[in-house]
Enzyme design. Structure first.
Site, PDB file in Angstrom:
ATOM      1  CG  HIS A   1      -0.418   0.037   2.579  1.00 13.34           C
ATOM      2  ND1 HIS A   1       0.291   1.155   2.926  1.00 13.34           N
ATOM      3  CD2 HIS A   1       0.041  -0.922   3.393  1.00 13.34           C
ATOM      4  CE1 HIS A   1       0.807   0.817   4.337  1.00 13.34           C
ATOM      5  NE2 HIS A   1       0.675  -0.380   4.646  1.00 13.34           N
TER       6      HIS A   1
ATOM      7  CB  CYS B   1       1.432  -3.507   5.461  1.00 17.19           C
ATOM      8  SG  CYS B   1      -0.049  -4.401   6.208  1.00 17.19           S
TER       9      CYS B   1
END
Length: 229
Positions: free
Chosen positions: A180, A196
């Site tokens: 992301h 992440c």
């Protein structure tokens, strides 16, 4: 988007790397030398504010990013086929494998020690301006910080996932890890997130348009035979 699209990396399609240089300014006294990075014009354009989005995407502050982590085409030795994403967490790079031994390389921020994902996954689906919900583990670790967000956070410039997200599944199960964007430019090249894989917002927008759902993702936590420049 054509789900059969395979990225072809060409010099016409990509901006090639240019090193940063430094300009110094001093006075005749014993004052401290002040250095200021001069950002090449092609990088200023690459990481400029993005128009046409439902929420603001500001220009990246490249003075806070090591130039080694800016997007560029590189030679890359890998057994993986064209179109595969390879994440080298140790080197802090994400590679989109291209043709003829080349790859498009992005700088990344990765998870803190003990929170990283490793192995093989698939991009199960993609989202533009996604909602974000902290995991139960995150809420348990930091209830005061994440508890109020247990029901999720709406899309927008303050959302931790940024303007785009790729959702990683393994054997049909959500790994809860994402590739992301981020507005925290200074985190690129560092291990700071909750696990992440984060890219500059301009980079995740670029990667998002190049990869279809079901793209293979290989996440390396250390040196692996057959992978490297």
């Amino acid at each position: 988007m054509d789900n059969h699209f395979v990225p072809k990396l060409t010099r016409r399609a990509l901006l090639i790397s240019t090193p940063f240089v430094l300009a110094g300014c001093t006075t005749a006294s014993r004052e401290t030398v002040v250095t200021k990075p001069i950002v090449p014009a092609e990088y200023l354009a690459m990481y400029d504010a993005v128009d046409g989005e439902p929420y603001p995407v500001d220009a990246a502050d490249l003075t806070r990013v090591d130039p080694a982590f800016l997007r560029r085409e590189v030679a890359y030795n890998t057994p993986e086929p064209t179109g595969t994403i390879v994440v080298d967490t140790q080197a802090r790079y994400l590679y989109l494998v291209g043709e003829n031994g080349m790859a498009l390389r992005y700088g990344i921020g990765v998870g803190k020690a003990g929170l990283e994902f490793s192995g093989e996954a698939l991009v199960q689906y993609k989202r533009q301006w996604p909602r974000w919900t902290p995991t139960q583990d995150m809420i348990a670790r930091e209830p005061e910080r994440y508890g109020p967000l247990a029901s999720g956070m709406e899309p927008g410039p303050l959302n931790p996932l940024g303007p785009r997200a790729l959702y990683l599944f393994k054997n049909g199960v959500d790994t809860l890890y994402r590739i992301h964007g981020t507005t925290e430019d200074w985190t690129i090249g560092k291990a700071v997130s909750s696990g992440c894989i984060r890219l500059l917002n301009q980079d995740i927008i670029d990667l998002y348009r190049r990869v279809p759902p079901k793209t293979r993702v290989i996440v390396l936590q250390g040196p692996a035979s057959g992978y490297g420049v």
